[in-house]
Design an enzyme around this catalytic site. Sequence first.
Site, short mmCIF file in Angstrom:
data_model
loop_
_atom_site.label_atom_id
_atom_site.label_comp_id
_atom_site.label_asym_id
_atom_site.label_seq_id
_atom_site.Cartn_x
_atom_site.Cartn_y
_atom_site.Cartn_z
NE ARG A 270 -5.13 -1.63 2.18
CZ ARG A 270 -4.34 -0.69 2.42
NH1 ARG A 270 -4.70 0.37 1.86
NH2 ARG A 270 -3.07 -0.63 3.00
CD GLU B 7 -5.27 0.78 -5.35
OE1 GLU B 7 -3.96 0.84 -5.02
OE2 GLU B 7 -6.26 0.84 -4.66
CG HIS C 251 -3.82 3.64 -3.00
ND1 HIS C 251 -3.82 2.27 -2.77
CD2 HIS C 251 -3.64 4.01 -1.58
CE1 HIS C 251 -3.92 1.97 -1.61
NE2 HIS C 251 -3.74 2.89 -0.91
#
Length: 315
Positions: free
Chosen positions: A230, A259, A279
């Site tokens: 994370r 992000e 990601h």
Amino acid sequence: MKVLITDKCHDRAKEILSEIAEVDVLPTMSEDEYVENINKYDAVMIRSSSRITKRIIDTSTHLKIIGRAGVGVDNIDVEAATERGIVVVNSPNGNTLAAAEHTLAMMLSMARHIPEASKRLHEGHWDKKNLTGVEISGKTLGVIGLGKIGSHVAKVAKAMGMNIVVYDPFAREEVVKEIDAKLVKDLKDFWHEPDFITVHVPKTKETVNLINKDTIAQMKKGVRIVNCARGGVVNEKDLREALDNDYVAGAALDVFCDEKDITTSPLYGCEKNLVMTPHLGATTYEAQIRVAEDVATQIKIVLQGGKTPNAVNKI
């Protein structure tokens, strides 16, 4: 009944939920857009791009369940959902192999400078002397978080000749023994041992900035750090400084604090041994099908009046 699916979940989710409900598949929405539309739905299914906030939850009048097609639920206000009697579910197993394999790929890519080597070769430069890597065999891998993903990473790394040291207050002894790992019970005694460190923990008050300038200072000079868990578990500003001054020899990150815009990260533009991916940990064809089927099935069960064993909150 009506169900909202967003964040580009796999088509299998719609197939399953269409058996019992009318399903809308929409792009990722802003908080205001969710607030405007949420009253139409009995369930919502998201991935990582959406944030289901307290404001959205408090606006809803029909919502019975929120499904996260993945592992982490830090983009859902679980406390607010619980207060309203809304079930929150995830897919704790669907991404395991994909995330573990991506972690190992990132570690190896960093160790052997593969992204930079490929880039230079595509530019026409045969540049071997500046791309000397390190072997992982015989090195110590420190694993923080020995859950499903962390334990799989540890098993594969062990098979590749690495020594494994683990920090996890909740680690089961049989899993540690099976991996033939060393369990460290105090985090202060962990940092100085590994040559490589990988984190596999959720984002909580206890884990935010877990790796920072103070903990980095306790690590070996030349340590290499991997974060496919994370964003925010690794302090990006402190990591950038450690890369710039060569205290950290390399880093590989798949997750970031922001992000939406990577250009805001202190790591953006870093020319040191830094591997970054957007990601991608769960982004395999197989994993997307598994999590879609898993979460859609749980939503279906709840909407039909049943209970699911994978609820992350107690209603």
